[in-house]
Write an enzyme that holds these catalytic residues in place. Structure first.
Site, PDB file in Angstrom:
ATOM      1  N   GLU A   1       6.597   2.707  -3.072  1.00  0.00           N
ATOM      2  CA  GLU A   1       6.453   3.186  -1.695  1.00  0.00           C
ATOM      3  C   GLU A   1       7.353   2.370  -0.774  1.00  0.00           C
ATOM      4  O   GLU A   1       7.607   1.194  -1.037  1.00  0.00           O
ATOM      5  CB  GLU A   1       5.006   3.026  -1.228  1.00  0.00           C
ATOM      6  CG  GLU A   1       4.007   3.796  -2.060  1.00  0.00           C
ATOM      7  CD  GLU A   1       2.622   3.734  -1.435  1.00  0.00           C
ATOM      8  OE1 GLU A   1       2.323   4.595  -0.605  1.00  0.00           O
ATOM      9  OE2 GLU A   1       1.870   2.801  -1.759  1.00  0.00           O
TER      10      GLU A   1
ATOM     11  N   HIS B   1      -6.236  11.949  -5.355  1.00  0.00           N
ATOM     12  CA  HIS B   1      -5.298  12.982  -4.906  1.00  0.00           C
ATOM     13  C   HIS B   1      -4.055  13.084  -5.801  1.00  0.00           C
ATOM     14  O   HIS B   1      -3.371  14.087  -5.788  1.00  0.00           O
ATOM     15  CB  HIS B   1      -4.942  12.815  -3.425  1.00  0.00           C
ATOM     16  CG  HIS B   1      -3.930  11.745  -3.140  1.00  0.00           C
ATOM     17  ND1 HIS B   1      -4.250  10.422  -3.078  1.00  0.00           N
ATOM     18  CD2 HIS B   1      -2.603  11.813  -2.899  1.00  0.00           C
ATOM     19  CE1 HIS B   1      -3.166   9.719  -2.806  1.00  0.00           C
ATOM     20  NE2 HIS B   1      -2.137  10.535  -2.695  1.00  0.00           N
TER      21      HIS B   1
ATOM     22  N   LYS C   1     -11.953   8.073  -2.667  1.00  0.00           N
ATOM     23  CA  LYS C   1     -11.815   6.684  -3.076  1.00  0.00           C
ATOM     24  C   LYS C   1     -11.821   5.811  -1.822  1.00  0.00           C
ATOM     25  O   LYS C   1     -11.549   6.336  -0.742  1.00  0.00           O
ATOM     26  CB  LYS C   1     -10.531   6.482  -3.869  1.00  0.00           C
ATOM     27  CG  LYS C   1      -9.251   6.606  -3.024  1.00  0.00           C
ATOM     28  CD  LYS C   1      -8.054   6.287  -3.851  1.00  0.00           C
ATOM     29  CE  LYS C   1      -7.694   4.830  -3.787  1.00  0.00           C
ATOM     30  NZ  LYS C   1      -6.658   4.505  -2.781  1.00  0.00           N
TER      31      LYS C   1
ATOM     32  N   LYS D   1      -1.345  16.614  -7.379  1.00  0.00           N
ATOM     33  CA  LYS D   1       0.102  16.764  -7.175  1.00  0.00           C
ATOM     34  C   LYS D   1       0.659  17.776  -8.177  1.00  0.00           C
ATOM     35  O   LYS D   1       0.271  17.792  -9.341  1.00  0.00           O
ATOM     36  CB  LYS D   1       0.806  15.406  -7.335  1.00  0.00           C
ATOM     37  CG  LYS D   1       0.513  14.450  -6.178  1.00  0.00           C
ATOM     38  CD  LYS D   1       1.319  13.187  -6.286  1.00  0.00           C
ATOM     39  CE  LYS D   1       0.865  12.141  -5.278  1.00  0.00           C
ATOM     40  NZ  LYS D   1       1.441  12.280  -3.945  1.00  0.00           N
TER      41      LYS D   1
ATOM     42  N   ASP E   1      -6.198  -0.460  -5.286  1.00  0.00           N
ATOM     43  CA  ASP E   1      -5.791   0.649  -4.418  1.00  0.00           C
ATOM     44  C   ASP E   1      -4.995   1.714  -5.179  1.00  0.00           C
ATOM     45  O   ASP E   1      -5.107   2.899  -4.881  1.00  0.00           O
ATOM     46  CB  ASP E   1      -4.938   0.076  -3.269  1.00  0.00           C
ATOM     47  CG  ASP E   1      -4.578   1.119  -2.230  1.00  0.00           C
ATOM     48  OD1 ASP E   1      -5.496   1.805  -1.744  1.00  0.00           O
ATOM     49  OD2 ASP E   1      -3.374   1.258  -1.911  1.00  0.00           O
TER      50      ASP E   1
ATOM     51  N   HIS F   1      -4.935   5.966  -9.348  1.00  0.00           N
ATOM     52  CA  HIS F   1      -3.790   6.868  -9.499  1.00  0.00           C
ATOM     53  C   HIS F   1      -2.977   6.602 -10.767  1.00  0.00           C
ATOM     54  O   HIS F   1      -2.687   7.514 -11.535  1.00  0.00           O
ATOM     55  CB  HIS F   1      -2.855   6.757  -8.288  1.00  0.00           C
ATOM     56  CG  HIS F   1      -3.540   6.955  -6.969  1.00  0.00           C
ATOM     57  ND1 HIS F   1      -4.576   7.841  -6.799  1.00  0.00           N
ATOM     58  CD2 HIS F   1      -3.333   6.399  -5.742  1.00  0.00           C
ATOM     59  CE1 HIS F   1      -4.976   7.806  -5.535  1.00  0.00           C
ATOM     60  NE2 HIS F   1      -4.239   6.934  -4.871  1.00  0.00           N
TER      61      HIS F   1
HETATM   62  C1  BG6 Z   1      -3.597   6.020  -1.396  1.00  0.00           C
HETATM   63  C2  BG6 Z   1      -3.526   4.540  -1.206  1.00  0.00           C
HETATM   64  O1  BG6 Z   1      -4.655   6.337  -2.276  1.00  0.00           O
HETATM   65  O2  BG6 Z   1      -2.378   6.497  -1.943  1.00  0.00           O
HETATM   66  C3  BG6 Z   1      -2.357   4.185  -0.287  1.00  0.00           C
HETATM   67  O3  BG6 Z   1      -4.723   4.056  -0.645  1.00  0.00           O
HETATM   68  C4  BG6 Z   1      -1.080   4.800  -0.803  1.00  0.00           C
HETATM   69  O4  BG6 Z   1      -2.209   2.770  -0.171  1.00  0.00           O
HETATM   70  C5  BG6 Z   1      -1.261   6.287  -1.109  1.00  0.00           C
HETATM   71  O5  BG6 Z   1      -0.080   4.618   0.178  1.00  0.00           O
HETATM   72  C6  BG6 Z   1      -0.041   6.852  -1.809  1.00  0.00           C
HETATM   73  O6  BG6 Z   1      -0.146   8.235  -1.903  1.00  0.00           O
HETATM   74  P1  BG6 Z   1       1.143   9.164  -2.010  1.00  0.00           P
HETATM   75  O7  BG6 Z   1       0.615  10.532  -2.204  1.00  0.00           O
HETATM   76  O8  BG6 Z   1       1.908   8.982  -0.737  1.00  0.00           O
HETATM   77  O9  BG6 Z   1       1.928   8.643  -3.190  1.00  0.00           O
END
Ligand code: BG6
Length: 478
Positions: free
Chosen positions: A211, A173, A143, A177, A230, A235
């Site tokens: 986050e 991704h 992405k 998980k 994003d 996600h």
């Molecule tokens: C990414 C985003 O795809 O996922 C980021 O571009 C974000 O902005 C990240 O911080 C979060 O991933 P995870 O696995 O830390 O929740």
């Protein structure tokens, strides 16, 4: 179980993602014995360096990004022997003949495009022109897969000129998980939940990806994207699909992806009054969003909360609330399925205010927990209390729990195995944009400015109101 022998070419092999995620992930799979002896990983990028320099670069990256507990110098030394490097000119002809000579014909071939989407077409074309890829090769793309429906369609079309859909692995991704996959196991491996999994019994669902990190050095890039593009379009929507989809008839790529696609297509348009967008302000610990974005007038959101409705038989009347943001109180991602209260209170007042909640925790402390009501132990009469039935992976797996594979390592191994279940299909991505586009257009046309929120909080006040006005409340970000 070791996978088949493979050649994996990583375009953008010196980039941030390769150093942080892809190669550390591959190392961990190597260390766990899953990588066959004949595996080979070829880094390809612009930098003019040799394989020895690349091996050193990746050794440093592993030492930086793999926790000490999960690495040792002996296996790092063995692992980096699998690495080669080729300087390549993505838009020109330099390096391609050398790459063609290096990639073996008889093994699984995978090409990882860890580069900006503007290079996808050039790379795909050259992989064929130089006879490097064939109709069995696999292509991994990252992405952002476009920034709206039109650009996503254009990317799909470019890839389709050279690769069949069955060869394309679009990474999200979140699908790699551990708990996300467990969600499917829990839903479809137990009889217990499915009968209750509908609007008759589920009051609402909350999906949170909070986050603590700021946008930091990604500010300039991020400002063109925002949380909706994003995090939500990919996600959070993937999580929504898995939680809401009908049972696929088998755990096979297209059976699962067909069901996810139906969920996306059943999503109602979202009213602007059901959306709250935010930007963090600055404090002693760090600059504000607009400062990091270097854009004082920025109207881009780094927090978004919204109410989503699904128009189908199963879910009509059960809203799904989504929320994600940067620089919040804690790093916490979870899905909470909040069940309705029992239909009648036989215990009087104290009963009925403690609905069951199933929480699927993605991070940290992956696991699940089901809140149930029981009698308070002791002779004090019939007093009720709530207790969590808790399942923590760390406890279930014992002291090796830190070795729950990272999302990337699992997904890359799935590519080598040729299993597309946890990857997005082209039509899914397009459907997700088709739903997202009018939402973004709505606030862009209105010129709405996001609400400010304090760093370390749980987002703007208005986000709380989004649920309050429905007589509900967010689970606390702790
Ligand atoms: C990414 C985003 O795809 O996922 C980021 O571009 C974000 O902005 C990240 O911080 C979060 O991933 P995870 O696995 O830390 O929740």
């Amino acid at each position: 179980i070791p996978v088949d022998e493979f050649d994996l070419v990583i375009f953008g092999g010196t980039g941030d993602l390769a150093r942080r995620k892809i190669l550390p992930g591959l190392y961990r799979r190597f260390r766990s014995g899953q990588m066959p002896e004949g595996a080979r990983i070829i880094g390809a990028a612009r930098a003019d360096q040799d394989s020895a320099a690349y091996r050193k670069m990746i050794q440093d990256a592993i030492e930086e990004f793999v926790p000490e507990k999960s690495r040792d110098s002996e296996s790092i030394a063995e692992f980096i022997k699998l690495l080669e490097y080729i300087p390549i000119d993505a838009t020109g002809e330099g390096g391609w003949k050398e790459l063609a000579a290096m990639v073996r014909k008889e093994v699984v071939k995978a090409f990882y495009f860890s580069v900006g989407p503007s290079l996808f077409g050039d790379l795909a074309e050259r992989l064929h022109k130089y006879g490097i890829a064939d109709d069995q090769s696999r292509l991994v793309v990252e992405k952002p897969f476009g920034r709206d429906l039109d650009s996503a369609k254009a990317l799909n079309a470019v890839l389709a000129q050279h690769f069949d859909e069955s060869q394309i692995y679009r990474i999200d991704h979140y699908l790699g998980k551990e708990t996300v996959q467990n969600l499917m196991a829990v839903r479809f491996g137990n009889i217990l939940f499915e009968p209750l999994w509908n609007s008759q019994y589920v009051d609402h669902i909350q999906i949170t990806a909070a986050e603590t990190v700021a946008v930091g050095s990604r500010g300039a890039y991020y400002d063109k994207s925002g949380a909706m593009r994003d995090m939500v379009q990919n996600h959070l929507m993937q999580l929504l699909c898995l939680i809401a989809m009908e049972p696929p008839n088998e755990f096979e790529p297209d059976a699962v992806r067909d069901e996810k696609l139906k969920v996306i297509r059943a999503l109602d348009p979202v009213a602007q009054s059901d959306i709250v967008r935010g930007q963090y302000s600055g404090n002693a610990d760090g600059p504000s969003y607009v400062e990091e974005a270097e854009n004082p007038d920025s109207k881009t959101e780094c927090f978004v909360a919204m109410k989503v409705n699904i128009s189908n038989w199963r879910w009509k009347g059960t809203p799904i609330y989504l929320r994600t943001g940067k620089r919040l109180r804690a790093r916490e991602s979870e899905i909470a399925v909040v069940f309705k209260d029992p239909p009648h209170s036989i215990f009087g007042e104290q009963d009925g205010r403690r609905g069951n909640v199933l929480v699927i925790r993605l991070q940290p402390n992956e696991g699940m927990n089901l809140r149930v009501t029981i009698k308070e132990p002791g002779p004090g009469g019939m007093r009720l209390m709530e207790v969590p039935l808790d399942m923590s992976f760390a406890e279930a797996l014992g002291p090796d729990a830190e070795d729950v594979p990272d999302a990337y390592e699992r997904l890359i191994m799935d590519v080598i195995r040729g299993n597309q279940t946890l990857f997005m299909r082209g039509d899914e991505v397009e459907a997700a944009w088709a739903w997202t586009d009018p939402i973004i257009k709505g606030w862009t046309e209105r010129g709405d400015k996001p609400k400010l929120y304090d760093p370390g909080s749980s987002g703007p006040e208005d986000a709380l109101m989004l649920l309050h006005k429905d007589g509900r409340r967010w689970r606390e970000i702790k």
